[in-house]
Design an enzyme around this catalytic site. Structure first.
Site, PDB file in Angstrom:
ATOM      1  N   MET A 179       5.285   5.156   0.855  1.00 49.53           N
ATOM      2  CA  MET A 179       5.389   6.085   1.964  1.00 49.53           C
ATOM      3  C   MET A 179       4.646   5.624   3.206  1.00 49.53           C
ATOM      4  O   MET A 179       4.554   6.349   4.186  1.00 49.53           O
ATOM      5  CB  MET A 179       4.862   7.459   1.546  1.00 49.53           C
ATOM      6  CG  MET A 179       5.814   8.223   0.645  1.00 49.53           C
ATOM      7  SD  MET A 179       7.434   8.449   1.381  1.00 49.53           S
ATOM      8  CE  MET A 179       7.003   9.434   2.800  1.00 49.53           C
ATOM      9  N   ASP A 229       3.922  17.693  -6.737  1.00 50.60           N
ATOM     10  CA  ASP A 229       3.659  16.370  -7.315  1.00 50.60           C
ATOM     11  C   ASP A 229       2.166  16.210  -7.595  1.00 50.60           C
ATOM     12  O   ASP A 229       1.576  15.175  -7.324  1.00 50.60           O
ATOM     13  CB  ASP A 229       4.145  15.266  -6.377  1.00 50.60           C
ATOM     14  CG  ASP A 229       4.234  13.909  -7.080  1.00 50.60           C
ATOM     15  OD1 ASP A 229       4.358  13.886  -8.320  1.00 50.60           O
ATOM     16  OD2 ASP A 229       4.154  12.874  -6.396  1.00 50.60           O
ATOM     17  N   GLY A 244      -4.679   0.054   2.530  1.00 57.29           N
ATOM     18  CA  GLY A 244      -3.725  -0.004   1.436  1.00 57.29           C
ATOM     19  C   GLY A 244      -2.333   0.269   1.930  1.00 57.29           C
ATOM     20  O   GLY A 244      -2.102   0.593   3.095  1.00 57.29           O
ATOM     21  N   LYS A 278      -2.229   6.625   8.791  1.00 59.40           N
ATOM     22  CA  LYS A 278      -1.104   6.265   7.933  1.00 59.40           C
ATOM     23  C   LYS A 278       0.133   6.136   8.799  1.00 59.40           C
ATOM     24  O   LYS A 278       0.511   7.075   9.513  1.00 59.40           O
ATOM     25  CB  LYS A 278      -0.899   7.335   6.866  1.00 59.40           C
ATOM     26  CG  LYS A 278       0.232   7.052   5.879  1.00 59.40           C
ATOM     27  CD  LYS A 278       0.284   8.147   4.812  1.00 59.40           C
ATOM     28  CE  LYS A 278       1.374   7.899   3.793  1.00 59.40           C
ATOM     29  NZ  LYS A 278       1.403   8.966   2.761  1.00 59.40           N
TER      30      LYS A 278
END
Length: 852
Positions: free
Chosen positions: A23, A134, A19, A41
Site C-alpha cells: 500500500m 483487518d 519501509g 506514507k
C-alpha cells in the site's frame, strides 16, 4: 517512487526510508514548522494510476483522519506529489504486536494491558462509525514505552458514510488480488467475513478475540494446512481451551476470549468499550484474587454504557475489590431509576433504606422524588423545579430554588409540605453533623464563599462546588475550580479555623463528592491524565487510591453508614450543530466524545471548538474545522476561548498549574505562551479587532476577577476594570472599533472601556443576559436569554443606541431526552452563520454494594 534524504514533499523534508509494502512506501520526515519528526506514507508511482489501490489508500486516510484517540495512529495531514497521494502520521518507535508475540505467549498482565488499549482504540473507532475489518497482530504497534497503536485502516468500512462493498475491494491476505473475494486476513477474519456477508463493529470484536487468544497462548486461534481449512475452522470449530496451555490463566479472562469468539455476532460482546471495562477490572485486584468457581455464567450482553455496567456488576464477572490480604467482595449495582431521564443528585435518608433524588422525566420539569431500594416506584414530593441539596439526620430537606431571579436555599419536610426560604445567593449547602447547623456555598458575584455556620467565612475562591461536612462535623470537603462553568479542579478540605488543604489536584472532570463513613477519606468521581472517569478515595493525608473504574460518566452522590454507595451513570455526548451562510439545513459538526462550540471566524468559514472528554485528554484539545464539514485540525492542548479576527491564531488556556494563556497558530507557526504577570487564574479571553491585543477574564491571588488587556508586542496584563466582573469562559466580545468590551458585572451586561474608565450598562439587556457578539457594524449586540440550558434557546439582538430588543433566532433541538439543552452558542458578526453545542444527557441511578 523512491525519495532520497533532503527531498521536500510539501512542507515536509525526507530524512530516511522506513519501509515499503503493497500500500505504499513509508519515510521518516521532518516538519520544520514545528520541529516534529513524522512518518510520511506515499503511494508508489506504479500504483498511482491503479484506481482500486488509490481508492483504498484514500479510504485509509479518510477513515483514520476521522479518529483521534491515544490508541489509534494519529494522522496529521494528507496531500499529493506529482499526482501520487501521501498521508502524514505520527512517527512510532517500537515493534508490531506480531514481533512482540513471536511464537511465545505474552505474560498475562502484559497481554491484558495491550488488549485493554486495543479495545479502547476500537471503541473510539466504532463510536465514529469506523469498522477496521483487518485487525491482526501485524496491524497493532507497541511503542517502546508500552503504548499500543492500531494501524492500517486501509480496509476500514465507514458505517453511515461511503461504504465499500466486497465487490469493490481487493482481497488482503488471501492468494491473489482479484475483486469479489472475501475481505480480511485469513486466521483473523470473522465468520461474517468468511461468508462475504455484510459486517459491522462486531466483526472487529471477533478479530480482537483472535488476537487476544494469540497473545495468551503464543499460537493462532484458527490455523489450518491451507486457507480453506483455516476458514472452515473459523466457521465450525472452537479453538483449544486456553487453560490447556496456561493453567494460571484467570477463568474470567478465558471467558472474555470465548465471548469475543462466538460464531454468531448476536452472542458476542456488543461493544468494544464493554470489553475494555472487563479487562480493566482484571488488571486490578481481580488478578490477585481470581474468580470463585461458583461464579455465575455470563448472560447476553446489553447495549450501552449503563446496561454494560449493570450487566457486568450484577450478572457476569462483577468487580472484585479488596485490600490486600482481605477476602474479595463482589460489587453489585442495583438500579433505582428506570425511566429515560436525567438524575442530577441523590441522598440516602436517615433510615438508610429511603432514597431521595432529583430527576427530570419526559414531559415534566425537574422534580424531587423519594423511593426505597428494591421498589421500582417513586413518589414525587411536589417540589417541581427545585434542586435537591441535602438531607438531615431528622429527614429535613435542603433544596435550591430560584426566587426573584436569585438562587435561594430553602428547607422542606421530606414527608411533603411547602418549603421555607432560608438564605439567598446560595449555590450549594450541606447539613452539619448535628443535623441542625448548615454549611453553605454563597456566591458574592465574583467569588464563592464557604460559610459554616452561616455567616462565618472559612474559605473563599473563584468557584467552589460539592460541599460536604465530615461525619464528625470538624472538616468540610469541597472541589475548587478555576471558573464556575468548568468541571476541572482540585479536591480540598477546610477545617473550622479556616485552614484549607488541597488533597488531590489536577482533575479535569469532577462529578461528585462524599465522605467515607469513618471520616478518614473523601470519595469522589473524577477524570485526569491516564485515569478515565472513575470512583476515587483520597485520605486526609493526600493518599489517593482507585475504588472503581467504569466506562461512561460516573457521578457519586452519597455514601450510607453501612458502605452502600449512591452513583449515577450518565450517557453524555454533546453534538455540535452549525448553519453556514447560504445554507438552509444545520450540519452536524461533532468530532470526538465531548466537543464544545467556542467561536466562528468573522468570514463564517471556520469553527473553533474544544474537546474536553476522553478524546480531548485531561488537558483538553483545541480544534478548528470548516463550517462545510471538512476534517478538523487539532491545534494543540488547552481550553479554547477565542479565534483571532485575522484567523491566524487561537487563544487557549492551559489546564495545568499554573494556568497559562497560549496562542496556537491555525497554520504554519509556533505556539506562544503569553506572560501571566500577577495573574493567578485565567478564566477566558478574546482578541481585540486588530488581532494585536488580547483581553482576559482573570484574577490575581486572593482577589476577585476583573478584565485585563495584554499587548502581544510585549508587556504584562493590565487591568482595565475594578474587581467583581463575572468570570467568562468564552471570549469578552469587543465592539468593532476595539474601544469597549462587553462583560458581566452585578449580573448585567456592561461596556468596559479598553483604555480604562468607568463601565456603563447596556440598555435593553436584562438580568443575566449573556453577551455573545457585537454585529459587524457595531449597531447591535447579540445576547442569549438566561439560563442557557433548555432545548430551545432564544437569542436576542439589542440595539446599542436605542436599547430596542428583538428576538433574532431560536436555536436547539426537541424530541430528545427531557434534559436536552443548548450549552454554548457562536454567531458571526453578520448574523448569517451560527453554531451551538447541544447536550442530550440521560442517566440512571444505582445503589452499589461491595465497594471498599
Amino acid at each position: 517512487m523512491s525519495l532520497s534524504a533532503g527531498t521536500s514533499i510539501g512542507p515536509y523534508e525526507i530524512s530516511a526510508p522506513l519501509g515499503a509494502g503493497g500500500m505504499g512506501e513509508v519515510y521518516r520526515a521532518r516538519d520544520p514548522r514545528i520541529g516534529r519528526d513524522v512518518a510520511l506514507k506515499v503511494l508508489p508511482e506504479s500504483f498511482a494510476q491503479d484506481a482500486d489501490r488509490l481508492r483504498r489508500f484514500e479510504q485509509e486516510a479518510r477513515a483514520t483522519g476521522q479518529l483521534n484517540h491515544p490508541n489509534i495512529l494519529a494522522v496529521f495531514d494528507v496531500g499529493a506529489l506529482d499526482g501520487a497521494p501521501y498521508v502524514v502520521s505520527e512517527l512510532l518507535e517500537g515493534d508490531t504486536l506480531r514481533e512482540r508475540i513471536g511464537d511465545t505467549a505474552l505474560p498475562v498482565r502484559k497481554a491484558i494491558d495491550f488488549a485493554t488499549q486495543i479495545a479502547r482504540g476500537l471503541a473510539a473507532a466504532h463510536e465514529k462509525g469506523v469498522v477496521h475489518r483487518d485487525l491482526k497482530p501485524d496491524n497493532v504497534f507497541v511503542t517502546r514505552d508500552g503504548r499500543v497503536k492500531i494501524l492500517d485502516f486501509g480496509l476500514a468500512k465507514l458505517v453511515g458514510g461511503e461504504i465499500l462493498t466486497e465487490a469493490d475491494t481487493h482481497t488482503a491476505g488471501v492468494a491473489g488480488t482479484d475483486a469479489g473475494k472475501v475481505l480480511g486476513t485469513v486466521g483473523y477474519m470473522s465468520p461474517e467475513q468468511v461468508r462475504a456477508q455484510p459486517v459491522d463493529h462486531r466483526s472487529d470484536i471477533f478479530s480482537f478475540g483472535s488476537v487476544l487468544y494469540e497473545m495468551l497462548s503464543g499460537r493462532r486461534a484458527f490455523r489450518g494446512a491451507s486457507n480453506v481449512e483455516t476458514m472452515n475452522a473459523i466457521l465450525k470449530e472452537d479453538p483449544p481451551e486456553l487453560s490447556e496451555t496456561n493453567r494460571l490463566l484467570p477463568p474470567a479472562l478465558e471467558r472474555i476470549v470465548s465471548h469475543c469468539l462466538e460464531k454468531n455476532p448476536e452472542e458476542r460482546f456488543q461493544s468494544a468499550r464493554d470489553i475494555a471495562f472487563d479487562l480493566e477490572q482484571l488488571s486490578g485486584s481481580a488478578m490477585h484474587a481470581g474468580l470463585p468457581s461458583a461464579a455465575r455464567k455470563s448472560r447476553p450482553w446489553q447495549r450501552g454504557a449503563v446496561a454494560a455496567i449493570a450487566a457486568l456488576a450484577c450478572a457476569a464477572l462483577g468487580y472484585w475489590a479488596a485490600p490486600r490480604g482481605a477476602e474479595p467482595a463482589v460489587v453489585a449495582f442495583k438500579p433505582i431509576t428506570f425511566q429515560n431521564g436525567l438524575v442530577s443528585d441523590a441522598r440516602f435518608a436517615p433510615d438508610g433504606k429511603t432514597i431521595v433524588y432529583q430527576a427530570q422525566w419526559p414531559g415534566s420539569d425537574p422534580g424531587i422524588y423519594v423511593t426505597q431500594q428494591g421498589s421500582p416506584e417513586s413518589r414525587s414530593l411536589g417540589l417541581r423545579g427545585d434542586r435537591l441539596v441535602g438531607v438531615s439526620r431528622s429527614g429535613e430537606l435542603l433544596i435550591g430554588r430560584i426566587v426573584g431571579g436569585s438562587a435561594t436555599l430553602a428547607q422542606a419536610p421530606m414527608g411533603g409540605g411547602a418549603p421555607r426560604d432560608v438564605l439567598e445567593n446560595v449555590s450549594g449547602a450541606d447539613w452539619g453533623a448535628d443535623g441542625t447547623s448548615i454549611a453553605v456555598l454563597r456566591d458574592s458575584g465574583a467569588t464563592t464563599r464557604i460559610e459554616f455556620p452561616v455567616g462565618k467565612l472559612l474559605f473563599e475562591s473563584v468557584s467552589l462546588k460539592h460541599l460536604r461536612v465530615s461525619p464528625r462535623g470538624d472538616v468540610l470537603a469541597f472541589s475548587e475550580h478555576p471558573f464556575s462553568n468548568d468541571f476541572r479542579g482540585d479536591i480540598a478540605v477546610v477545617d473550622l479555623a479556616g485552614k484549607k488543604t488541597t488533597l488531590s489536584a489536577g482533575w479535569s472532570d469532577i462529578r461528585g463528592l462524599a465522605w467515607a463513613r469513618d471520616g478518614q477519606e473523601v470519595w469522589f468521581t473524577g477524570t485526569r491524565a491516564g485515569a478515565e472517569n472513575s470512583l476515587w478515595a483520597v485520605s486526609l493525608r493526600g493518599e489517593l487510591r482507585s475504588v472503581f473504574r467504569a466506562p461512561g460518566s460516573l457521578a457519586l452522590h452519597d455514601l450510607a453508614p453501612d458502605g452502600r454507595v449512591l452513583v449515577s451513570v450518565q450517557k453524555r455526548r454533546p453534538v455540535l450543530y452549525g448553519l453556514r451562510a447560504g445554507e438552509s439545513k444545520e450540519r452536524d459538526l461533532s468530532w470526538l466524545d465531548y466537543g464544545i462550540v467556542v467561536e466562528i471566524s468573522s468570514d463564517g468559514k471556520t469553527l473553533l471548538f474544544q474537546e474536553q472528554g476522553e478524546g480531548g485528554g485531561a488537558e483538553y484539545s483545541a480544534y478548528i474545522r470548516g463550517m462545510d464539514g471538512s476534517l478538523p485540525v487539532r491545534l494543540g492542548k488547552g481550553a479554547a476561548t477565542a479565534l483571532s479576527p485575522d484567523g491566524k491564531q487561537a487563544l487557549v488556556v492551559s489546564v495545568g498549574v499554573p494556568m497559562q494563556a497560549v496562542l496556537l497558530p491555525t497554520g504554519p507557526g509556533q505556539s506562544r505562551t503569553l506572560p501571566r504577570g500577577p495573574l493567578a487564574q485565567i478564566h477566558g479571553g478574546g482578541f481585540l479587532p486588530d488581532s494585536k491585543r488580547v483581553v482576559l477574564s482573570a484574577n490575581e491571588a486572593g482577589r476577585a476577577a476583573r478584565i485585563y488587556i495584554l499587548d502581544l508586542a510585549g508587556g504584562e496584563p493590565k487591568a482595565i476594570s475594578t474587581e467583581g466582573v463575572s468570570p467568562l469562559v468564552f471570549g469578552l466580545p469587543p465592539t468593532p472599533d476595539g474601544a469597549f468590551v462587553f462583560g458581566l458585572a452585578e449580573r448585567r451586561v456592561q461596556l468596559f472601556p479598553t483604555a480604562g474608565g468607568e463601565p456603563r450598562a447596556v440598555p435593553g439587556t436584562e438580568l443575566d443576559d449573556l453577551p455573545l457578539r457585537a454585529s459587524g457594524d457595531g449597531r447591535f449586540l447579540y445576547v442569549s436569554e438566561p439560563p442557557p440550558g433548555r432545548p430551545k434557546l432564544r437569542i436576542f439582538r439589542v440595539d446599542l443606541a436605542s436599547g430596542k430588543r428583538e428576538m433574532w433566532k431560536e436555536v436547539g433541538r426537541e424530541g430528545g431526552s427531557p434534559a436536552g439543552f443548548v450549552a454554548t452558542v457562536a454567531i458571526t458578526p453578520d448574523g448569517k452563520s451560527y453554531a451551538y453545542t447541544f447536550r442530550d444527557d440521560t442517566s440512571t441511578l444505582y445503589v452499589a454494594e461491595g465497594l471498599r
